[in-house]
Scaffold this active site. Structure first.
Site, mmCIF file in Angstrom:
data_model
loop_
_atom_site.group_PDB
_atom_site.id
_atom_site.type_symbol
_atom_site.label_atom_id
_atom_site.label_comp_id
_atom_site.label_asym_id
_atom_site.label_seq_id
_atom_site.Cartn_x
_atom_site.Cartn_y
_atom_site.Cartn_z
ATOM 1 N N GLU A 284 0.975 -0.995 -0.117
ATOM 2 C CA GLU A 284 -0.065 0.178 0.090
ATOM 3 C C GLU A 284 0.863 1.410 -0.317
ATOM 4 O O GLU A 284 0.610 2.128 0.725
ATOM 5 C CB GLU A 284 -0.785 0.225 1.137
ATOM 6 C CG GLU A 284 -0.218 0.373 2.619
ATOM 7 C CD GLU A 284 0.373 -0.925 3.520
ATOM 8 O OE1 GLU A 284 0.093 -2.138 2.725
ATOM 9 O OE2 GLU A 284 0.459 -1.474 4.444
ATOM 10 N N ASN A 285 2.116 1.369 -0.567
ATOM 11 C CA ASN A 285 2.649 2.442 -0.505
ATOM 12 C C ASN A 285 1.818 3.560 -1.096
ATOM 13 O O ASN A 285 0.854 3.961 -1.978
ATOM 14 C CB ASN A 285 4.319 2.673 -1.889
ATOM 15 C CG ASN A 285 5.027 0.850 -1.306
ATOM 16 O OD1 ASN A 285 5.205 0.697 -0.695
ATOM 17 N ND2 ASN A 285 4.708 0.507 -2.172
ATOM 18 N N HIS A 317 -8.467 -3.454 -0.244
ATOM 19 C CA HIS A 317 -7.912 -3.804 0.722
ATOM 20 C C HIS A 317 -6.140 -2.663 0.458
ATOM 21 O O HIS A 317 -6.507 -1.848 1.344
ATOM 22 C CB HIS A 317 -7.058 -4.644 0.892
ATOM 23 C CG HIS A 317 -6.350 -5.423 1.919
ATOM 24 N ND1 HIS A 317 -6.417 -6.111 2.596
ATOM 25 C CD2 HIS A 317 -4.683 -4.670 2.210
ATOM 26 C CE1 HIS A 317 -5.260 -6.463 3.462
ATOM 27 N NE2 HIS A 317 -4.330 -5.624 3.336
ATOM 28 N N GLU A 318 -6.043 -2.928 -0.084
ATOM 29 C CA GLU A 318 -4.700 -1.760 -0.168
ATOM 30 C C GLU A 318 -4.823 -0.340 -0.604
ATOM 31 O O GLU A 318 -4.611 0.627 0.329
ATOM 32 C CB GLU A 318 -4.020 -1.454 -1.796
ATOM 33 C CG GLU A 318 -2.951 -3.408 -1.895
ATOM 34 C CD GLU A 318 -2.377 -3.617 -0.845
ATOM 35 O OE1 GLU A 318 -1.977 -2.873 0.395
ATOM 36 O OE2 GLU A 318 -2.844 -4.450 -0.231
ATOM 37 N N HIS A 321 -6.001 0.969 3.214
ATOM 38 C CA HIS A 321 -4.918 1.090 3.683
ATOM 39 C C HIS A 321 -4.577 2.707 4.008
ATOM 40 O O HIS A 321 -3.595 3.645 4.532
ATOM 41 C CB HIS A 321 -3.449 1.039 3.640
ATOM 42 C CG HIS A 321 -3.616 -0.425 4.035
ATOM 43 N ND1 HIS A 321 -3.351 -1.137 4.471
ATOM 44 C CD2 HIS A 321 -2.933 -2.212 3.516
ATOM 45 C CE1 HIS A 321 -3.136 -1.899 5.727
ATOM 46 N NE2 HIS A 321 -2.663 -3.010 4.709
ATOM 47 N N GLU A 340 -4.169 -4.534 9.485
ATOM 48 C CA GLU A 340 -4.324 -5.837 8.267
ATOM 49 C C GLU A 340 -5.358 -6.442 8.129
ATOM 50 O O GLU A 340 -6.033 -6.342 7.579
ATOM 51 C CB GLU A 340 -2.146 -6.471 8.399
ATOM 52 C CG GLU A 340 -1.947 -6.396 7.980
ATOM 53 C CD GLU A 340 -1.913 -5.098 6.816
ATOM 54 O OE1 GLU A 340 -2.767 -5.744 5.638
ATOM 55 O OE2 GLU A 340 -0.882 -4.978 6.042
#
Ligand code: BES
Ligand code: ZN
Length: 881
Positions: A284-285, A317-318, A321, A340
């Site tokens: 997830e940068n 999901h990413e 984040h 997470e």
């Protein structure tokens, strides 16, 4: 830290510490990197503006595998013309730190630390690494970063802990024809012949593990959110059409989460990119999310429904984040689960909004089951886990942090109600934006928002490992409950929980809800008496399986539940729950295998994908255990299971009906794969027939992507060492396709032959350059159930190579996948012996858990052997038709 102590002691004090000292903290990094893609090296320099808050002659920060010449370090205090040169720069490899010693005390306040350094673009998929791709038939390197959890230090010296948030100003020097990407948009590019310098905008404050840099040649597709955020999906040249689905999902998701968290997406752009060599599924940068190709790309013709769902869930999901993790970051890795567990839970929320027909909340139960399985080991750990060394972090990216984490969030959300839950979350995000938070902080926000005792309730779930099984008895109209900790070994743990009980009685229209605190309790429930008089009376606790506990019913209640399943009275989630609990109790020796088998038979009219898929995987696990416990009964067991599954297969058929749904597509793959594994001849023959057509024509409608894996597995059932044509054909498909999802389907089937020699050959392929290291685990996961020992033998023989070539979660998978399925005490002893001298801190937890699983399997084998009536029951079940 006491100032005096810092002054008087030497550099020794900084060694062997879990965390960096706090007397200096970074505010801003001015980072410049110049990768050499041909030589696989990089040069860099960093100027860190930092604040010194206590007198010290030292600066201590992280660095690993970097060359830092002592002359390349200096410190310039603000408001002074002096530049201080250190007297000593010590690199401590085991602590991954750099200790910089000056011969005078640093002035309190701001200053700039400058360091020049050099490093290697490694091939280990962490730090600053190279990934290999093809462009116009030529192999090329790209440079990629993967920093979570603690590998930014392999790219530049930094305070590499999540709580040291700082601003990043990044500059890259790259070959002119390349695209250079980072977290923020480009502000300026200066081309100077064959190289160019790319300047990126300064970032908001963020943690080091979220910094990212990518250099390579790519295509992209682009879209904008209704808020004007630019979203791109970067792919290999020529494959940008495969990025369209993820792009659509991303645009919708960014808007959904902006509303859900009540905070806009904080960065000016969102780039997502597929990387050909990638250790996890995605990362997830901030503003530059990296993915495995299989988790981002979708090909209309050759991707399966399962691939599509994977892409949607991973993207959601990413992107979750970006708020939960990136904007509000865990204070320390102990709270990794906040990141997470939460992202996992909310990715289902997003998927459910966009694709309601996927019934993802029913599918979510597979997440809970995986959490349940790990957490039923003595070697599990609490959700909030102590982390005392960097080597321990990788191992907690596990089913406890992700799946138990997501499950307890779901439990809390359904207890508090969706609206209150969301409002409190939004308050939490607002309160801790651009900052760090602990688990406590989330509970505090939810407690404030709801007025419920959230802390007390949740501490029992996040601070102690394990979970309860609620034993239910009904006597004289009174419901008796007691809780004990559930362990797969059959022992009873000492844990106790505050359990949100929900209970349905004969219908879903009224639910009883209460918190169960004690060890035991009697409950006089209104309506129970009345309901009890009805025909077909049933009681189901944990209604719709929204909570994280198991239930064990007395014999009478259990048989009534089975009847309720047969007569289709229960919700899909509850049908799943009854089966999963019974299976777990059986494995722990609390229920007989024969009752589990009878229960499976009750699912003969099952209509829900997730439930039937779970009945299938449960059945296959039983068969695997029976192969050890009672091989002579295996024939009857397989016959029973084939008879059970065949009607579903007949109804569904190999070919999709027009307009048919996503879940049927998923089911078709699962069902035919299982029948092939059970040796069902009609399935194998049909698969081989279709496969042969496909081999000649990859566009044939006879083998659509949803059934390809099933056909490959079926084909491999016909392969043995003297007839390897099928194996060779699969390799041909592997070599000819340029779609990762296709490659993975092939890899996942190569070791599924029952012939040990063929399995070995497939495993050896892992060691060859033909399989990317990221994909090795797919071959291992595909090992046929009869060949587990071959895989174990193979692991031992190749252990040195494996530990040299793999690290992080990939390495732990090697252990889990090969050791856990073994099912005798001899094998358990063997594994213990083998790992005794080979267990390092980075796999210690995994080794312990895997060996514990072997012991549990062995126990289950033994208890099965002791079931006297098993043979007769199986015979009856097998010859019912
Ligand atoms: N933050 C993780 C990636 C990660 C995993 C970094 C392990 C370091 C070690 C990312 O957000 C993630 O969770 N990815 C998942 C996919 C997700 C859909 C469950 C993964 O990689 O499997
Ligand atoms: Zn994640």
């Amino acid at each position: 830290m006491a100032a005096a102590a810092v002054m008087e002691q030497g550099a020794e004090q900084f060694r062997g510490q879990a965390r960096l000292p706090q007397f200096a903290a970074p505010r801003r990094y001015d980072l410049r990197l110049a990768p050499d893609l041909a030589a696989c090296t990089f040069a860099g320099s960093v100027a860190v503006s930092l604040g010194v808050s206590a007198p010290t002659r030292f600066l201590v920060l992280n660095a690993a595998e970097l060359d830092v010449a002592p002359g390349a370090v200096s410190f310039a205090p603000q408001d002074s013309d002096k530049v201080l040169q250190p007297v000593e720069v010590t690199n401590v490899p085991e602590d991954e730190i750099l200790i910089i010693r000056f011969n005078e005390e640093l002035p309190l306040g701001e200053g700039t630390l400058a360091i020049a350094f050099q490093g290697t673009l490694n091939d280990k998929m962490h730090g600053f690494y190279r990934s290999v791709y093809e462009l116009n038939g030529e192999k090329k390197n790209m440079a990629v970063t993967q920093f979570e959890p603690a590998d930014a230090r392999r790219c530049f010296p930094c305070w590499d802990e999540p709580s040291f948030k700082a601003v990043f100003k990044i500059t890259l020097e790259v070959p002119s024809e390349n695209i250079a990407l980072s977290n923020m948009p480009v502000v300026e590019e200066k081309v100077n012949g064959s190289t160019k310098i790319v300047y990126f905008q300064e970032s908001p404050i963020m943690s080091t593990y979220l910094v990212a840099v990518i250099v390579g040649i790519f295509d992209y597709v682009e879209a904008f959110t209704t808020d004007g955020t630019r979203v791109r999906v970067y792919t290999q040249v020529g494959k940008s059409a495969q990025g369209k689905f993820a792009l659509e999902v991303a645009v919708k998701t960014l808007i959904l989460f902006k509303d859900y968290f009540a905070v806009p997406y904080p960065l000016p752009k969102m780039d997502m990119i597929a990387i050909p060599d990638f250790a996890s599924g995605a990362m997830e940068n901030y503003g530059l999310v990296t993915y495995r190709e299989t988790a981002l790309l979708f090909d209309e013709k050759h991707s399966a429904a399962a691939n599509k769902q994977r892409v949607a869930v991973v993207v959601a999901h990413e992107l979750a984040h970006q708020w939960f993790g990136n904007l509000v970051t865990m204070e320390w890795w102990t709270h990794l689960w906040l990141n997470e567990g939460f992202a996992t839970w909310v990715s289902y929320l997003a998927a459910d909004q966009f694709f309601p027909e996927w019934n993802v909340w029913t599918q979510f139960l597979e997440e809970s089951t995986t959490g349940f399985k790990l957490d039923a080991l003595a070697g599990s750990h609490p959700i909030e886990v102590d982390i005392n060394h960097v080597d321990q972090i990788d191992e907690i990216f596990d089913a406890i942090s992700y799946r138990k984490g997501a499950s307890v969030i779901r439990m809390l959300q359904s207890y508090l109600g969706a609206e209150i839950f969301q409002k409190s979350l939004a308050a939490y995000i607002k309160r801790f934006a651009y900052s760090n938070a602990k688990t406590e902080d989330l509970w505090a926000a939810l407690e404030e928002g709801s007025g419920e005792p959230v802390r007390t309730l949740m501490h029992s779930w996040t601070k102690q490992q394990g979970y309860p099984v609620i034993n239910v008895k009904l006597t004289n109209g009174k419901l008796q409950l007691d809780q004990t900790q559930f362990l797969s070994s059959g022992s009873t743990g000492v844990g106790q929980w505050v359990v949100p009980i929900t209970l349905c009685c004969c219908s879903y229209s009224r639910q009883e809800k209460f918190l169960f605190h004690g060890k035991q309790g009697d409950f006089n429930l209104s309506g129970l008496m009345e309901c009890q008089k009805k025909d077909g009376f049933w009681i189901k606790l944990n209604a719709n399986q929204t909570s994280f506990y198991r239930v064990s019913y007395d014999e009478e209640l259990a048989s009534r539940l089975r009847y309720a399943i047969e007569t289709n009275k229960l919700s899909a989630s509850d049908r799943y729950g009854v089966l999963d609990d019974t299976y777990a109790l059986c494995m722990a020796g609390k229920q007989k295998l024969v009752s589990l088998l009878h229960l499976i038979a009750a699912y003969k009219d099952e209509t829900e994908y997730t439930v039937l898929a779970h009945a299938i995987s449960t059945s296959l696990n039983i068969a695997e255990m029976m192969a050890v416990a009672a091989p002579e009964e295996l024939g009857n067991l397989k016959k029973f299971l084939i008879d059970f599954l065949e009607p579903f297969a007949k109804k569904l058929g190999w070919d999709a009906k027009s307009g048919e749904g996503h879940l049927n597509a998923l089911l078709r793959g699962t069902l035919f794969t299982a029948l092939a594994e059970l040796g069902h001849e009609a399935t194998i023959n049909e698969a081989v027939r279709r496969f042969n057509v496909f081999l000649e024509d990859r566009e044939t409608p006879l083998l659509p992507p949803d059934v390809r894996k099933a056909a490959y597995v079926a084909l491999m059932q016909t392969v043995n060492k003297s007839n390897k044509a099928g194996y060779e054909s699969l390799l041909k498909i592997y070599r000819e396709t340029d779609l990762s999802q296709e490659k993975v389907r092939v890899l996942g089937s190569l070791a599924s032959s029952p012939d040990p020699d063929v399995v070995r050959e497939a495993l050896d392929l892992i060691l060859s350059p033909e399989v990317r290291n990221q994909d090795a685990i797919f071959v291992l996961r595909g090992v046929s159930s009869g060949a587990q020992e071959v895989a174990w033998q193979w692991l031992k023989e190749n252990w040195d190579y494996i530990t040299e070539s793999f690290s992080g979660t990939l390495l732990t998978y090697f252990v889990t996948i090969t050791v856990s399925p073994l099912a005798t005490d001899e094998k358990g002893d063997e594994a213990e012996e083998f790992f005794k001298s080979r267990t390092k801190a980075n796999i210690a937890r995994t080794v312990k858990q895997s060996i514990e699983r072997v012991r549990i399997n062995a126990k289950w084998v033994k208890s099965t052997k002791g079931e006297a009536d098993l043979g007769n029951v199986l015979k009856a079940l097998a010859h019912k038709h």
